[in-house]
Design a protein around this motif. Structure first.
Motif, PDB file in Angstrom:
ATOM      1  N   GLY A 108     -46.795  58.005  60.611  1.00 15.02           N
ATOM      2  CA  GLY A 108     -45.525  58.469  60.064  1.00 15.02           C
ATOM      3  C   GLY A 108     -44.594  59.022  61.121  1.00 15.02           C
ATOM      4  O   GLY A 108     -44.991  59.280  62.262  1.00 15.02           O
ATOM      5  N   LYS A 109     -43.332  59.220  60.719  1.00 19.64           N
ATOM      6  CA  LYS A 109     -42.302  59.811  61.560  1.00 19.64           C
ATOM      7  C   LYS A 109     -41.511  60.814  60.731  1.00 19.64           C
ATOM      8  O   LYS A 109     -41.241  60.575  59.552  1.00 19.64           O
ATOM      9  N   GLU A 110     -41.129  61.921  61.374  1.00 18.87           N
ATOM     10  CA  GLU A 110     -40.335  62.936  60.700  1.00 18.87           C
ATOM     11  C   GLU A 110     -39.211  63.393  61.619  1.00 18.87           C
ATOM     12  O   GLU A 110     -39.404  63.546  62.832  1.00 18.87           O
ATOM     13  N   ARG A 111     -38.041  63.619  61.030  1.00 21.69           N
ATOM     14  CA  ARG A 111     -36.888  64.166  61.745  1.00 21.69           C
ATOM     15  C   ARG A 111     -36.254  65.217  60.836  1.00 21.69           C
ATOM     16  O   ARG A 111     -35.805  64.907  59.724  1.00 21.69           O
ATOM     17  N   HIS A 112     -36.187  66.445  61.308  1.00 19.68           N
ATOM     18  CA  HIS A 112     -35.639  67.537  60.503  1.00 19.68           C
ATOM     19  C   HIS A 112     -34.584  68.296  61.305  1.00 19.68           C
ATOM     20  O   HIS A 112     -34.698  68.430  62.524  1.00 19.68           O
ATOM     21  N   PHE A 113     -33.572  68.805  60.607  1.00 21.37           N
ATOM     22  CA  PHE A 113     -32.619  69.694  61.263  1.00 21.37           C
ATOM     23  C   PHE A 113     -32.178  70.768  60.284  1.00 21.37           C
ATOM     24  O   PHE A 113     -32.238  70.597  59.058  1.00 21.37           O
ATOM     25  N   SER A 114     -31.716  71.891  60.823  1.00 26.00           N
ATOM     26  CA  SER A 114     -31.127  72.957  60.005  1.00 26.00           C
ATOM     27  C   SER A 114     -30.045  73.649  60.827  1.00 26.00           C
ATOM     28  O   SER A 114     -30.177  73.815  62.045  1.00 26.00           O
ATOM     29  N   LEU A 115     -28.957  74.042  60.156  1.00 27.13           N
ATOM     30  CA  LEU A 115     -27.843  74.746  60.770  1.00 27.13           C
ATOM     31  C   LEU A 115     -27.456  75.922  59.877  1.00 27.13           C
ATOM     32  O   LEU A 115     -27.457  75.794  58.642  1.00 27.13           O
ATOM     33  N   MET A 116     -27.153  77.054  60.490  1.00 26.60           N
ATOM     34  CA  MET A 116     -26.727  78.227  59.727  1.00 26.60           C
ATOM     35  C   MET A 116     -25.606  78.937  60.477  1.00 26.60           C
ATOM     36  O   MET A 116     -25.644  79.075  61.712  1.00 26.60           O
ATOM     37  N   GLY A 117     -24.601  79.381  59.743  1.00 21.92           N
ATOM     38  CA  GLY A 117     -23.538  80.184  60.324  1.00 21.92           C
ATOM     39  C   GLY A 117     -23.012  81.161  59.288  1.00 21.92           C
ATOM     40  O   GLY A 117     -23.055  80.887  58.081  1.00 21.92           O
ATOM     41  N   GLY A 118     -22.537  82.307  59.750  1.00 21.66           N
ATOM     42  CA  GLY A 118     -22.014  83.282  58.804  1.00 21.66           C
ATOM     43  C   GLY A 118     -21.574  84.554  59.490  1.00 21.66           C
ATOM     44  O   GLY A 118     -21.513  84.638  60.719  1.00 21.66           O
ATOM     45  N   VAL A 119     -21.270  85.554  58.689  1.00 21.68           N
ATOM     46  CA  VAL A 119     -20.811  86.838  59.203  1.00 21.68           C
ATOM     47  C   VAL A 119     -21.761  87.934  58.752  1.00 21.68           C
ATOM     48  O   VAL A 119     -22.373  87.871  57.673  1.00 21.68           O
ATOM     49  N   GLN A 120     -21.883  88.957  59.614  1.00 20.13           N
ATOM     50  CA  GLN A 120     -22.702  90.130  59.335  1.00 20.13           C
ATOM     51  C   GLN A 120     -21.813  91.348  59.528  1.00 20.13           C
ATOM     52  O   GLN A 120     -21.337  91.622  60.626  1.00 20.13           O
ATOM     53  N   LYS A 121     -21.534  92.065  58.429  1.00 18.54           N
ATOM     54  CA  LYS A 121     -20.587  93.179  58.462  1.00 18.54           C
ATOM     55  C   LYS A 121     -21.232  94.430  57.875  1.00 18.54           C
ATOM     56  O   LYS A 121     -22.388  94.407  57.431  1.00 18.54           O
ATOM     57  N   SER A 127     -36.516  64.766  56.701  1.00 20.62           N
ATOM     58  CA  SER A 127     -36.584  63.298  56.607  1.00 20.62           C
ATOM     59  C   SER A 127     -37.950  62.832  57.068  1.00 20.62           C
ATOM     60  O   SER A 127     -38.396  63.191  58.165  1.00 20.62           O
ATOM     61  N   GLN A 128     -38.614  62.052  56.235  1.00 24.44           N
ATOM     62  CA  GLN A 128     -39.972  61.591  56.530  1.00 24.44           C
ATOM     63  C   GLN A 128     -40.125  60.131  56.145  1.00 24.44           C
ATOM     64  O   GLN A 128     -39.672  59.693  55.086  1.00 24.44           O
ATOM     65  N   ASN A 129     -40.759  59.362  57.031  1.00 20.18           N
ATOM     66  CA  ASN A 129     -41.149  57.980  56.756  1.00 20.18           C
ATOM     67  C   ASN A 129     -42.642  57.880  57.028  1.00 20.18           C
ATOM     68  O   ASN A 129     -43.070  57.975  58.184  1.00 20.18           O
ATOM     69  N   ALA A 130     -43.443  57.721  55.996  1.00 18.61           N
ATOM     70  CA  ALA A 130     -44.897  57.776  56.134  1.00 18.61           C
ATOM     71  C   ALA A 130     -45.547  56.572  55.462  1.00 18.61           C
ATOM     72  O   ALA A 130     -45.151  56.177  54.362  1.00 18.61           O
ATOM     73  N   PHE A 160     -33.759  71.598  65.557  1.00 20.02           N
ATOM     74  CA  PHE A 160     -34.027  70.168  65.405  1.00 20.02           C
ATOM     75  C   PHE A 160     -35.495  69.924  65.718  1.00 20.02           C
ATOM     76  O   PHE A 160     -36.008  70.380  66.747  1.00 20.02           O
ATOM     77  N   THR A 161     -36.178  69.214  64.822  1.00 19.57           N
ATOM     78  CA  THR A 161     -37.620  68.987  64.936  1.00 19.57           C
ATOM     79  C   THR A 161     -37.929  67.509  64.809  1.00 19.57           C
ATOM     80  O   THR A 161     -37.358  66.819  63.954  1.00 19.57           O
ATOM     81  N   THR A 162     -38.852  67.023  65.640  1.00 23.24           N
ATOM     82  CA  THR A 162     -39.369  65.657  65.517  1.00 23.24           C
ATOM     83  C   THR A 162     -40.889  65.714  65.441  1.00 23.24           C
ATOM     84  O   THR A 162     -41.529  66.526  66.125  1.00 23.24           O
ATOM     85  N   GLN A 163     -41.459  64.871  64.601  1.00 17.66           N
ATOM     86  CA  GLN A 163     -42.911  64.709  64.514  1.00 17.66           C
ATOM     87  C   GLN A 163     -43.223  63.226  64.376  1.00 17.66           C
ATOM     88  O   GLN A 163     -42.655  62.558  63.506  1.00 17.66           O
ATOM     89  N   ASP A 164     -44.115  62.722  65.219  1.00 13.76           N
ATOM     90  CA  ASP A 164     -44.549  61.329  65.172  1.00 13.76           C
ATOM     91  C   ASP A 164     -46.069  61.316  65.225  1.00 13.76           C
ATOM     92  O   ASP A 164     -46.676  61.971  66.091  1.00 13.76           O
ATOM     93  N   PHE A 165     -46.684  60.579  64.306  1.00  8.70           N
ATOM     94  CA  PHE A 165     -48.147  60.550  64.278  1.00  8.70           C
ATOM     95  C   PHE A 165     -48.645  59.151  63.945  1.00  8.70           C
ATOM     96  O   PHE A 165     -47.963  58.356  63.288  1.00  8.70           O
ATOM     97  N   ALA A 166     -49.874  58.859  64.408  1.00 13.49           N
ATOM     98  CA  ALA A 166     -50.499  57.551  64.228  1.00 13.49           C
ATOM     99  C   ALA A 166     -51.491  57.602  63.068  1.00 13.49           C
ATOM    100  O   ALA A 166     -51.670  58.643  62.423  1.00 13.49           O
ATOM    101  N   ASP A 167     -52.135  56.480  62.793  1.00 13.63           N
ATOM    102  CA  ASP A 167     -53.192  56.440  61.787  1.00 13.63           C
ATOM    103  C   ASP A 167     -54.266  57.458  62.158  1.00 13.63           C
ATOM    104  O   ASP A 167     -54.682  57.552  63.322  1.00 13.63           O
ATOM    105  N   TYR A 168     -54.740  58.219  61.184  1.00 13.24           N
ATOM    106  CA  TYR A 168     -55.712  59.254  61.521  1.00 13.24           C
ATOM    107  C   TYR A 168     -57.141  58.731  61.425  1.00 13.24           C
ATOM    108  O   TYR A 168     -57.431  57.736  60.763  1.00 13.24           O
TER     109      TYR A 168
END
Length: 776
Positions: free
Chosen positions: A295-308, A321-324, A261-269
């Motif tokens: 801008g604001k950003e919210r990102h997530f990633s999920l992974m699951g599986g098997v290794q045989k 997800s980005q709002n800029a 899970f990632t968050t990024q928040d930034f102001a006018d440059y």
């Protein structure tokens, strides 16, 4: 698939054992991995390693250790397989520690006939620019098109958009990449390894691989019963950006899982200027901050599986997800009134854009007999919204409120590849790609109509190892595509009121395209220290719906873009050469390239302005024959231990054979000089400390198309300090660095704000922290 698994489980499992030595005879605790299974292990202090539970078959083994050249080998597992003995050659060159796998079934630099660059998590952390594309732009031949700070997309050898294919976990990223203000929607923290193929790569990857491919790979699976947490924090002073990313990675009884899970928040440059000029007017920049670029950003990633023992199967779900905010001068005509500061540098006002990119990806690597099959299935939903005030664009009240433009893109992707090792000298790959895309629009403005696209391709790739140091490869591909684009009728307004009349922006378009293409190359290691790579390819690109049917104001690009329904497919004939000379303390590579493009599709500025409200210059999609040529060089030199010098050069020359002029948006000549030094005297007490400095020079770009602005040269200075601290067998990484330390006023020729005469960011100080936590 179940039948294949059943057959594999019925086999007697085997053990792969080996030992890793340095060329001095000392054992090495090297990292050893098997590509097909996603497994890796670390050799013990005596250099011993083993993998248990393997089936009979052929595996690609990779061995790396810092300070040594990487090693790769095809290993055939049978009941009588002996214990391996591997010797790594010492090298101070960091690039020699990277293992190349740009072809999903390939391993090692010998078998690659194209120019390939590889970077890992450490490089990305060191060069974090807030976006994934900005993190790789220091590589020779790579540049970026920027719209402010949070929006950027990569450029390879002067080409971008639909000529660069980005693969994320084996699936082609589809995020409306045709626009410069459409960033590459990838979480920069959710990338562990990047492989960049420069040159024609359409054979293996499809139409959009004409200029190159960027393969994004996650980290390898953890070992059984291993779980790790990881925190990454990042801060940039220029726009007060705060980034936080937390990841969990583990393997529990062959069940692999990962989450982030990632968050990024930034102001006018900030920019090093208090005014800019546009259309003959001098306009203010209050407090040196570009209004509404937060801008604001919210990102997530999920992974699951098997290794045989038969391979692995994983399911990944991610969302970007980005709002800029968009600089207020980007929509409508900038004036002193709407540029006034509102006192809040972190708020996101109108105009703005909201982007969301959902991906669901199912990856499979399956053993069939002694061969391997990869199956990747993906679904993507890209949603983009642009909000602006209707009255700024000459439009009255509408049912859409402030929603100027909405584009919803659904994409279904399927890839299948089968790799067969015929004998010790020959192997081949047969593959299939399929993709279906559907776009739906909304809003009171018009840019791109509704459309449905279907495309697919079949390919064959073969490799022949004539000698231990000489490999030939060649392949052929057949493509087919269809576009169904709907007519769009746009209501007309006058003085903010509807006139009752309509304008046909584009007719119904129903086009189909077919293509046959191929490539051939070789890799030859001679005199032990020289590696010559040569690749000759013919690539084909299918016109996109936006090139055929767009007709509206692209505000982030400050122009009215008009498509051409009669465009044909473009074909290229490209030659790529790479010569590398490597010694333990010295490396130099030279990569010249040349390409002839038949019916090259491009946007060209017209000699008139648009009649649409809030628009600027008119740009038309055209087709002409063109030539792209140039070179890149990379040099690394380690005169003494812990001290390293590097130099990268890049140059692109474009020429329109019809007009006799350069093509628009060609990057200028650029050089990057770097110095790194580790402080060994402190390492035993305080941990590893290193210093680095980089100097970039970019030349004047005065080779421009008709009606395109020239850009003056500039110089940038960056310096930093890194500190790796060992705490209870955990390595904490901290870095502080400064970019544009001289606060130079400079213009990026590829920046969209260049059209407004707005300079790039001023001085910036960055802080980077990475904390791994071993749970088990």
């Amino acid at each position: 698939m179940l039948f294949t698994i059943h057959l594999s489980l019925a086999q007697t499992t085997l053990e792969l054992k080996g030992k890793v030595y340095a060329d001095t005879g000392d054992p090495l605790q090297a990292i050893v991995s098997i590509h097909e299974l996603g497994k890796y292990t670390v050799a013990d202090p005596e250099g011993n390693f083993s993998f248990v539970g393997l089936n009979e078959g052929i595996y690609h083994l990779h061995i790396t250790h810092m300070g040594f050249r990487s090693y790769s080998k095809n290993v055939t597992m049978t009941q009588e397989s002996p214990t391996l003995s591997v010797v790594l050659k010492s090298s101070e060159i960091l690039m020699d520690a990277m293992t190349i796998e740009a072809n999903p079934f390939k391993n090692g630099p010998l078998e690659q006939s194209q120019t390939i660059l590889i970077v890992d998590r450490e490089f990305l952390n060191k060069n974090n620019g807030g976006t994934f594309a900005n993190s790789i732009e220091k590589l020779p031949g790579i540049s970026t098109i920027n719209t402010g700070v949070g929006i950027s997309k990569p450029v390879i050898r002067g080409m971008s958009f639909n000529r660069i294919l980005v693969n994320d976990r084996g699936i082609k990223q589809e995020g409306q990449q045709w626009g410069a203000d459409h960033g590459l929607e990838i979480d920069p923290f959710d990338v562990d390894r990047v492989e960049i193929i420069k040159g024609p790569a359409s054979l293996m990857y499809g139409s959009d691989g004409m200029a190159g491919v960027i393969n994004i790979s996650p980290s390898g699976f953890k070992q059984n019963n291993e779980i790790e947490l990881n925190y990454s924090g990042f801060y940039r002073s220029n726009n007060d950006m705060y980034s936080n990313s937390l990841a969990l990675d583990g393997n529990e009884g062959d069940f692999v899982f990962r989450g982030r899970f990632t968050t990024q928040d930034f102001a006018d440059y900030k920019i090093p200027a208090d005014r800019f000029s546009y259309a003959g007017f001098i306009l203010p920049i209050h407090e040196n901050r570009l209004k509404n670029t937060a801008g604001k950003e919210r990102h997530f990633s999920l992974m699951g599986g098997v290794q045989k023992s038969w391979g692995y199967s994983t399911l990944s779900v991610s969302n970007f997800s980005q709002n800029a905010g968009l600089f207020v001068g980007a929509v409508g005509i900038p004036n002193s009134y709407n540029l006034r500061s509102d006192g809040d540098f972190r708020n996101i006002d109108i105009p703005n854009q909201k982007n969301s990119h959902l991906k669901v990806i199912w990856n499979n690597s399956i053993q069939i007999g002694k061969s391997w099959m990869e199956v990747d299935l993906g679904y993507q939903r890209n949603q983009r919204q642009e909000n602006s005030f209707p009255h700024n664009l000459g439009v009255g009240q509408t049912d859409f409120g402030n929603l100027a433009l909405a584009l919803d893109l659904d994409v279904y992707t399927a890839n299948l590849r089968f790799n067969k090792q015929h004998n010790e000298q020959t192997q081949s790959i047969v593959g299939f790609n399929f993709q279906k895309s559907k776009n739906e629009k909304s809003g009171f403005e018009f840019l791109l109509p509704d459309f449905t696209s279907v495309q697919g391709g079949l390919f064959y790739f073969g490799e022949y190892k004539a000698l231990s140091n000489l490999v030939f490869n060649a392949g052929i591909r057949l493509d087919r595509a269809m576009h169904n684009i709907q007519e769009h009728l746009q209501p007309l307004y006058q003085n903010g009121r509807p006139t009752g009349q309509i304008d046909q922006r584009n007719p119904d378009i129903d086009r189909s395209f077919g293509n046959l293409s191929g490539s051939a190359g070789l890799s030859w290691v001679f005199w032990e220290d020289f590696n010559l790579k040569f690749n000759l390819g013919s690539a084909y690109r299918i016109p996109t719906p936006v090139e055929l049917a767009t007709n509206g104001v692209h505000h982030g690009n400050f122009r009215h873009e008009v498509g051409n329904a009669n465009l044909n497919g473009e074909r290229s004939y490209q030659l790529d050469l790479n010569l590398a000379y490597s010694k333990p303390k010295f490396l130099i590579t030279l990569s010249p390239f040349w390409g002839y493009f038949d019916q090259y599709i491009y946007l060209a500025p017209a000699a008139r302005f648009s009649t649409l409200p809030g628009a600027s210059q008119l740009w038309n999609y055209r087709q002409d024959n063109a030539i792209f040529t140039g070179f890149e060089t990379i040099t690394q030199f380690n005169p003494v231990k812990n001290l390293s010098f590097s130099l990268g050069l890049e140059y692109v020359y474009s020429h329109n054979l019809n007009s006799g002029l350069p093509l628009p948006l060609t990057p200028p000549f650029s050089s990057l000089l770097g110095i790194d030094y580790k402080l060994p005297e402190f390492s035993k007490i305080f941990g590893e400390i290193f210093l680095f400095a980089e100097y970039r020079y970019v030349s004047t770009q005065d080779r421009v198309d008709r009606n395109e602005r020239t850009t003056p040269s500039y110089q940038l200075l960056e310096m930093g300090l890194g500190w790796d601290i060992n705490v209870k067998k955990q390595t904490l990484k901290f870095q502080i660095s400064g970019q544009n330390l001289t606060n130079s006023i400079y213009f990026n020729h590829l920046s969209r704000y260049r059209l407004l005469n707005l300079p790039e960011q001023g001085r910036n100080i960055s802080f980077n922290l990475n904390i791994p936590i071993r749970v088990r």
